[in-house]
Scaffold this active site. Structure first.
Site, PDB file in Angstrom:
ATOM      1  N   ARG A 148     -11.167   1.423   1.126  1.00  0.00           N
ATOM      2  CA  ARG A 148     -12.622   0.795   1.310  1.00  0.00           C
ATOM      3  C   ARG A 148     -13.842   1.107   1.896  1.00  0.00           C
ATOM      4  O   ARG A 148     -14.120   1.253   2.627  1.00  0.00           O
ATOM      5  CB  ARG A 148     -12.839  -0.857   1.925  1.00  0.00           C
ATOM      6  CG  ARG A 148     -11.097  -1.358   1.197  1.00  0.00           C
ATOM      7  CD  ARG A 148     -11.797  -1.360   0.125  1.00  0.00           C
ATOM      8  NE  ARG A 148     -10.395  -2.726   0.149  1.00  0.00           N
ATOM      9  CZ  ARG A 148      -9.935  -2.686  -1.755  1.00  0.00           C
ATOM     10  NH1 ARG A 148     -10.859  -2.595  -2.601  1.00  0.00           N
ATOM     11  NH2 ARG A 148      -9.022  -4.160  -2.334  1.00  0.00           N
ATOM     12  N   LYS A 267       0.067  -4.850  11.016  1.00  0.00           N
ATOM     13  CA  LYS A 267      -0.610  -5.982   9.502  1.00  0.00           C
ATOM     14  C   LYS A 267       0.947  -6.478   9.191  1.00  0.00           C
ATOM     15  O   LYS A 267       1.600  -4.941   8.398  1.00  0.00           O
ATOM     16  CB  LYS A 267      -0.860  -4.992   8.963  1.00  0.00           C
ATOM     17  CG  LYS A 267      -0.856  -5.497   7.687  1.00  0.00           C
ATOM     18  CD  LYS A 267      -2.403  -5.156   6.306  1.00  0.00           C
ATOM     19  CE  LYS A 267      -2.591  -5.876   5.008  1.00  0.00           C
ATOM     20  NZ  LYS A 267      -3.396  -5.134   4.392  1.00  0.00           N
ATOM     21  N   GLU A 271      -0.229  -9.024   2.703  1.00  0.00           N
ATOM     22  CA  GLU A 271       0.161  -8.116   1.170  1.00  0.00           C
ATOM     23  C   GLU A 271       1.566  -7.318   0.958  1.00  0.00           C
ATOM     24  O   GLU A 271       1.094  -5.696   0.833  1.00  0.00           O
ATOM     25  CB  GLU A 271      -1.231  -7.405   0.764  1.00  0.00           C
ATOM     26  CG  GLU A 271      -2.745  -9.029   1.347  1.00  0.00           C
ATOM     27  CD  GLU A 271      -4.286  -7.594   1.357  1.00  0.00           C
ATOM     28  OE1 GLU A 271      -4.087  -7.549   1.823  1.00  0.00           O
ATOM     29  OE2 GLU A 271      -5.075  -8.435   1.226  1.00  0.00           O
ATOM     30  N   ARG A 304      -2.134  -9.127  13.864  1.00  0.00           N
ATOM     31  CA  ARG A 304      -3.353  -9.046  12.609  1.00  0.00           C
ATOM     32  C   ARG A 304      -2.979 -10.612  12.340  1.00  0.00           C
ATOM     33  O   ARG A 304      -1.716 -10.701  11.775  1.00  0.00           O
ATOM     34  CB  ARG A 304      -3.390  -8.632  11.749  1.00  0.00           C
ATOM     35  CG  ARG A 304      -3.877  -7.164  12.322  1.00  0.00           C
ATOM     36  CD  ARG A 304      -4.157  -6.346  11.260  1.00  0.00           C
ATOM     37  NE  ARG A 304      -5.921  -6.248  10.506  1.00  0.00           N
ATOM     38  CZ  ARG A 304      -6.212  -6.251   9.059  1.00  0.00           C
ATOM     39  NH1 ARG A 304      -4.919  -6.573   7.768  1.00  0.00           N
ATOM     40  NH2 ARG A 304      -7.088  -6.534   8.515  1.00  0.00           N
ATOM     41  N   LYS A 339      -9.562 -11.869  12.120  1.00  0.00           N
ATOM     42  CA  LYS A 339     -11.183 -11.078  10.813  1.00  0.00           C
ATOM     43  C   LYS A 339     -11.839 -12.867  10.957  1.00  0.00           C
ATOM     44  O   LYS A 339     -11.294 -14.022  11.301  1.00  0.00           O
ATOM     45  CB  LYS A 339     -11.100 -12.079   9.725  1.00  0.00           C
ATOM     46  CG  LYS A 339      -9.764 -10.153   8.941  1.00  0.00           C
ATOM     47  CD  LYS A 339      -9.797 -10.297   7.408  1.00  0.00           C
ATOM     48  CE  LYS A 339      -8.363  -8.759   6.953  1.00  0.00           C
ATOM     49  NZ  LYS A 339      -8.929  -8.560   5.631  1.00  0.00           N
ATOM     50  N   ASP A 344     -11.620 -13.226   3.873  1.00  0.00           N
ATOM     51  CA  ASP A 344     -11.844 -11.964   3.601  1.00  0.00           C
ATOM     52  C   ASP A 344     -13.308 -11.116   4.100  1.00  0.00           C
ATOM     53  O   ASP A 344     -13.469 -10.992   2.744  1.00  0.00           O
ATOM     54  CB  ASP A 344     -11.109 -11.601   2.180  1.00  0.00           C
ATOM     55  CG  ASP A 344     -10.412  -9.877   2.517  1.00  0.00           C
ATOM     56  OD1 ASP A 344     -10.795  -9.465   3.895  1.00  0.00           O
ATOM     57  OD2 ASP A 344     -10.128  -9.603   2.002  1.00  0.00           O
ATOM     58  N   GLU A 366     -11.850  -9.300  13.835  1.00  0.00           N
ATOM     59  CA  GLU A 366     -12.360  -8.296  13.910  1.00  0.00           C
ATOM     60  C   GLU A 366     -13.252  -7.886  12.366  1.00  0.00           C
ATOM     61  O   GLU A 366     -13.181  -9.150  11.911  1.00  0.00           O
ATOM     62  CB  GLU A 366     -10.992  -8.407  12.945  1.00  0.00           C
ATOM     63  CG  GLU A 366     -10.781  -6.906  11.833  1.00  0.00           C
ATOM     64  CD  GLU A 366      -9.051  -7.070  10.603  1.00  0.00           C
ATOM     65  OE1 GLU A 366      -8.342  -7.085  11.710  1.00  0.00           O
ATOM     66  OE2 GLU A 366      -9.607  -6.721   9.840  1.00  0.00           O
ATOM     67  N   GLU A 372     -17.085  -3.137   2.471  1.00  0.00           N
ATOM     68  CA  GLU A 372     -16.080  -3.817   0.749  1.00  0.00           C
ATOM     69  C   GLU A 372     -16.722  -4.813   0.199  1.00  0.00           C
ATOM     70  O   GLU A 372     -16.970  -4.364  -1.308  1.00  0.00           O
ATOM     71  CB  GLU A 372     -15.091  -3.863   1.489  1.00  0.00           C
ATOM     72  CG  GLU A 372     -13.826  -4.991   1.004  1.00  0.00           C
ATOM     73  CD  GLU A 372     -12.814  -4.586   1.399  1.00  0.00           C
ATOM     74  OE1 GLU A 372     -11.843  -4.954   1.775  1.00  0.00           O
ATOM     75  OE2 GLU A 372     -11.622  -5.397  -0.338  1.00  0.00           O
ATOM     76  N   HIS A 500     -15.976 -14.945  -2.462  1.00  0.00           N
ATOM     77  CA  HIS A 500     -14.839 -14.498  -3.587  1.00  0.00           C
ATOM     78  C   HIS A 500     -15.594 -14.221  -5.758  1.00  0.00           C
ATOM     79  O   HIS A 500     -14.107 -14.682  -5.953  1.00  0.00           O
ATOM     80  CB  HIS A 500     -13.412 -14.803  -2.914  1.00  0.00           C
ATOM     81  CG  HIS A 500     -12.911 -13.381  -2.679  1.00  0.00           C
ATOM     82  ND1 HIS A 500     -12.519 -12.456  -4.470  1.00  0.00           N
ATOM     83  CD2 HIS A 500     -11.640 -12.842  -2.047  1.00  0.00           C
ATOM     84  CE1 HIS A 500     -11.354 -11.250  -3.737  1.00  0.00           C
ATOM     85  NE2 HIS A 500     -11.104 -11.681  -1.913  1.00  0.00           N
ATOM     86  N   TRP A 522      -6.379 -14.231  -5.969  1.00  0.00           N
ATOM     87  CA  TRP A 522      -7.661 -12.670  -6.296  1.00  0.00           C
ATOM     88  C   TRP A 522      -8.110 -13.418  -7.121  1.00  0.00           C
ATOM     89  O   TRP A 522      -8.822 -12.894  -7.429  1.00  0.00           O
ATOM     90  CB  TRP A 522      -6.112 -11.687  -6.583  1.00  0.00           C
ATOM     91  CG  TRP A 522      -5.355 -11.301  -5.255  1.00  0.00           C
ATOM     92  CD1 TRP A 522      -5.611 -11.558  -3.785  1.00  0.00           C
ATOM     93  CD2 TRP A 522      -4.071 -10.675  -4.828  1.00  0.00           C
ATOM     94  NE1 TRP A 522      -4.593 -11.246  -3.184  1.00  0.00           N
ATOM     95  CE2 TRP A 522      -3.981 -10.383  -3.630  1.00  0.00           C
ATOM     96  CE3 TRP A 522      -3.143 -10.061  -6.336  1.00  0.00           C
ATOM     97  CZ2 TRP A 522      -2.834  -9.622  -3.118  1.00  0.00           C
ATOM     98  CZ3 TRP A 522      -2.340  -9.193  -6.001  1.00  0.00           C
ATOM     99  CH2 TRP A 522      -2.201  -8.768  -4.316  1.00  0.00           C
TER     100      TRP A 522
END
Ligand code: BDP
Length: 679
Positions: A148, A267, A271, A304, A339, A344, A366, A372, A500, A522
Site C-alpha cells: 500500500r 499482526k 488475514e 493489533r 484501527k 478498514d 492506528e 490506500e 468498501h 471482500w
C-alpha cells in the site's frame, strides 16, 4: 562569449545550483540558512553536551535568525516528559527540557514560529506531548516493495545496509523529529520472519544508530511463527517453553545491538498470518508470551486488533467480539493497537467500538496516512479532519466526554505508556510521499500525536507556510481546499456511509458490482446491499446488531434511522430509495447530488490551484496541477460507476440538473478487469 550565452549560463546552470531544488525533497523544512561561513556569534549555545543537543544546536545555528538561544537540561521538568519550556526576555530565549530530545523539539518549535513570523519578544510557552509513543508504521517489505505504498520503493536499502548508508536515513529522522515523531516500525505487519535473522538485525542496528541522534526509536513487526521458521522449534505455541526461550534469546540478541530498542508490532491470526489461535490459545496468551521476553528491557508489544475470522458475523463486529472477553488478561507492557474504524481505513467510518470497551487494557489508535482507500498518491486529501473526527469522537464509555483522545492519552485510563500510530506514506520518491500535498498528512499526524488539541486548520496553516509560501493569496484558498478535501473524496467515492465498494485487491477505483471474491466480506455487495428496495448495511437490532457494541446513547442514536447522522446512514441502515432525507430530498436524489458535489468540488480545486501559479515555483505547481487532473477524471469515474450501477436498482433518473454520465457502465466494468490484470 556573447551576452545571451552568459544569461543562459546564469539562469540554466548557476542559479539552479545555488537555489535549493523545489522538488519537494525539503518537505516543510525549507528554513532560511545562515550563510556566514565564519560565525562571529553562535546563535545557540548550551552548557551541557550530548549528541542530540548537538543536533539541536546545529539546527539553530544554521537556520535560526532571531535572538540568542540557550538550551538547558533541567530534570525538574520531568513531568513534561520529552516536552519543553521556551521563555524569552527580549535578549535571550531559553529552551528547557528534562530530556535532550525535548531540546531538539524546542528548537524545531522555534523554527516553526520563525516561519510563521511570530512575535517572540516575550515568548513563554510550555509543551507536553499528548502521547508518549508517536509512531509510524512502515509496511515496507524486505524486497524493497511497500504494501500500500504509493511513493516508490522503500527508503530502507536492505541490500546495501549496513555498509552503505543513504543520506536519506538521517533526513528522514530529522523530518520526524521536527514534528515530534519519536518511534518507527521499519517493516510490514505482514512480517517476514527474516527480519529477526542476525544479518538483518545488524542492518536495523545501523538505522537505529542514526535515528537515535534524533530521538527516534526503532521497533519491528514480527511474524508469530518466527521461532518455528528460524529456530526450528516444533511449533510456535505460546505455551511451549522452547518457544518462550527462543523469544527470550532473540530479544536479548536485539538489545545487545540496540539497547534502546522499542519493541514489537504484531499482526496475528489476521488475514492468514500465523498466531496463537493456531494452537488453540488466545490473543492474550500470544501477546503476553512475547511481552514477557521484552519486559526486562522495558520493551513493549503493540498487538493489533485488526482481526476478522472466517465467521458469518458482520466483519465490523469481529474485533470487539474477539478482544472484549480478553480484557484484563494482558500483561502491562502490551497495548492493543486498534484501527480508527471497525472495517478498514475507509474514507469515512464510525469509530471502532472497541475504543473504551477494554477497561483494563491499554488501547492505542492506528491511522492510515498512506491513502490506500483515498486515491493513492494521486488524490489530494488532507487527512487531519479524519484524524480529528476519530480522536474527538465521544464513545460515552465513561459517561459523556469519553473521547477516543482521552481514552488513549492516559486521561481516562491511566496507562504505563500511551501511544498513537499511523501507517506511513513515505517512499524513496524525491518528494517522499508521491504527492506534494500527501506530505501534509505525515506532518499532520506528527503534530496531532504531539498535541491532539490542535485544529486541522492550525496544522494546515503551519504546513502551507512552511512548505510553500506565506503569501495570503496562496495560503487562504489553498487552506480552504485542504480543509474540505477529505469530505470531497467521501462525496465522490462513498457518501452517506457507503463503504468498501473499491475495486478488488488494489482498492483504487470503484467496483460496486464486485460480488465474488475470496471471502464474502471482500466483495462490495456485502457492504452496500443495494437491491430494488434500497441500499445500505442493516446493523440495527433487526440486522447484524453492530449498534449494540456502542455505548448508550450511541447505540440508540445510530440504531434509529431518524437520529443516525446522515453521513453514516448507510453504514448502519438499509434505507429505501425514496426515504426522505433531512433536506427533503429522496435518498436516491441525495446520493446523486453528493457524487456530483464531489466532482464539482474537485473542478473548483483545479481552478483554485491554477490561480496559485504566480506564488510558487513552477515544478511543484505543475506537479500538483497534473495530479489534480487525474483526481478530476477519477472523480467522474467514481460518480459514473456508482450512479449508473446503483441506478440499476433505484430505477430512477439522475436529477436533470446534474452533469450526465460520460461513461457506459459496461465499459467501466471492463476498466476494472484491466486494472486487476495489471495488479
Ligand atoms: C488492509 C490492507 C492490507 C493490510 C491490512 C492490515 O489492504 O494490505 O495488510 O489492512 O492492516 O487495509 O493488516
Amino acid at each position: 562569449m556573447n551576452l545571451k550565452y552568459i544569461y543562459c549560463l546564469f539562469f540554466m546552470v548557476v542559479l539552479p545550483s545555488i537555489l535549493p531544488a523545489e522538488d519537494g525533497s525539503q518537505l516543510w523544512l525549507r528554513y532560511p540558512t545562515n550563510r556566514n561561513n565564519i560565525q562571529t556569534e553562535q546563535k545557540a549555545t548550551s552548557e551541557q553536551s550530548g549528541v542530540t543537543i548537538s543536533v539541536a544546536l546545529k539546527e539553530l545555528n544554521l537556520h535560526w535568525t532571531g535572538q540568542r538561544v540557550e538550551l538547558r537540561i533541567d530534570k525538574k521538568l520531568k513531568a513534561l516528559k520529552d516536552g519543553y519550556e521556551i521563555k524569552g526576555n527580549g535578549q535571550l530565549i531559553t529552551v528547557t527540557s528534562a530530556q535532550e530530545v525535548g531540546l531538539l523539539y524546542g528548537a524545531f518549535h522555534l523554527l516553526r514560529l520563525q516561519a510563521a513570523k511570530a512575535n517572540l519578544s516575550d515568548i513563554n510557552l510550555t509543551e507536553k506531548p499528548s502521547f508518549d509513543i508517536r509512531i509510524l508504521n512502515h509496511w515496507d517489505n524486505l524486497d524493497g516493495t511497500i504494501e500500500r505504498g504509493y511513493a516508490g520503493y522503500s527508503l530502507w536499502k536492505w541490500d546495501e545496509l549496513p555498509n552503505t548508508v543513504s543520506p536519506r536515513y538521517e533526513e528522514y529522522a530529522r523530518a520526524n523529529a521536527s514534528i515530534g515523531i519519536n518511534a518507527t516500525v521499519l517493516n510490514n505487519v505482514n512480517a517476514s520472519p527474516d527480519i529477526l535473522k542476525g544479518e538483518y538485525l545488524n542492518k536495523v542496528k545501523t538505522l537505529a544508530d542514526i535515528f537515535r541522534l534524533y530521538g527516534l526509536k526503532v521497533y519491528l513487526s514480527v511474524n508469530f511463527s518466527s521461532p518455528k521458521i528460524l529456530g526450528g522449534t516444533k511449533d510456535a505455541d505460546p505455551l511451549n517453553p522452547e518457544v518462550k526461550q527462543w523469544w527470550a534469546n532473540k530479544v536479548k540478541e536485539i538489545y545487545k545491538l540496540i539497547p534502546d530498542f522499542g519493541g514489537f508490532l504484531i499482526k496475528a491470526n489476521s488475514e492468514g498470518q500465523p498466531g496463537p489461535q493456531d494452537y488453540g490459545r488466545t490473543h492474550a496468551d500470544g501477546a503476553n508470551m512475547i511481552a514477557d521476553a521484552l519486559k526486562p528491557y522495558n520493551g513493549i508489544v503493540m498487538w493489533r486488533a485488526f482481526v476478522y475470522s472466517p465467521s458469518d458475523d458482520d466483519r465490523a463486529k469481529q474485533a470487539y467480539l474477539e478482544f472484549v472477553p480478553l480484557d484484563g488478561q494482558f500483561h502491562d507492557n502490551v497495548i492493543i493497537q486498534i484501527k480508527n474504524g471497525p472495517i478498514d481505513f475507509q474514507p469515512r467510518e464510525p469509530f471502532n467500538p472497541l475504543f473504551g470497551a477494554l477497561r483494563k487494557t491499554p488501547e492505542m489508535i492506528e491511522f492510515q496516512i498512506t491513502q490506500e482507500y483515498l486515491g493513492f498518491s494521486n488524490h489530494l486529501a488532507y487527512l487531519a479532519p479524519l484524524f480529528k473526527e476519530t480522536l474527538d469522537s465521544d464513545t460515552y464509555s465513561d459517561g459523556a466526554g469519553s473521547t477516543i483522545a482521552k481514552l488513549t492519552d492516559g486521561t481516562l485510563r491511566p496507562a504505563k505508556v500511551t501511544a498513537i500510530s499511523a501507517v506511513a506514506n513515505i517512499g524513496e520518491d524525491t518528494n517522499w510521499c508521491g504527492h506534494h500535498f500527501a506530505q501534509s498528512n505525515w506532518y499532520a499526524f506528527g503534530r496531532l500525536a504531539w498535541n491532539h488539541q490542535l485544529s486541522s486548520e492550525e496544522i494546515a496553516d503551519e504546513w502551507i507556510r512552511m512548505t510553500f509560501t506565506d503569501d495570503k493569496n496562496f495560503v487562504t484558498p489553498v487552506k480552504e481546499m485542504m480543509l474540505t478535501s477529505r469530505e470531497t473524496v467521501v462525496d465522490y467515492m462513498m457518501p452517506l456511509g457507503i463503504h468498501h465498494i473499491f475495486a478488488e485487491g488494489h482498492h483504487y477505483g470503484p467496483q460496486p458490482w464486485l460480488s465474488e471474491a475470496g471471502r464474502k466480506d471482500w466483495t462490495s455487495v456485502y457492504y452496500h446491499n443495494a437491491d430494488n428496495t434500497g441500499i445500505g448495511f442493516d446493523r440495527t437490532e433487526t440486522g447484524s446488531n453492530a449498534v449494540s457494541q456502542y455505548f448508550s446513547p450511541l447505540n440508540k442514536i445510530y440504531g434509529n434511522i431518524e437520529t443516525c447522522p446522515e453521513n453514516l446512514l448507510l453504514w448502519f441502515h438499509h434505507v429505501p430509495w425514496n426515504y426522505q432525507m433531512k433536506n427533503g430530498k429522496t435518498l436516491w436524489d441525495e446520493l446523486c447530488y453528493k457524487y456530483d458535489t464531489g466532482v464539482k468540488t474537485v473542478r473548483e480545486y483545479q481552478k483554485i490551484w491554477d490561480q496559485t501559479e504566480p506564488y510558487i515555483d513552477t515544478q511543484r505547481f505543475r506537479e500538483v496541477q497534473s495530479k489534480l487532473k487525474i483526481q478530476a477524471r477519477d472523480a467522474v469515474w467514481w460518480k459514473d460507476a456508482c450512479l449508473l450501477y446503483f441506478q440499476t436498482f433505484s430505477k430512477q433518473p439522475i436529477p436533470y440538473d446534474i452533469e450526465r454520465p460520460v461513461h457506459e457502465l459496461d465499459d467501466l466494468k471492463k476498466i476494472k478487469l484491466d486494472m486487476k490484470h495489471h495488479n
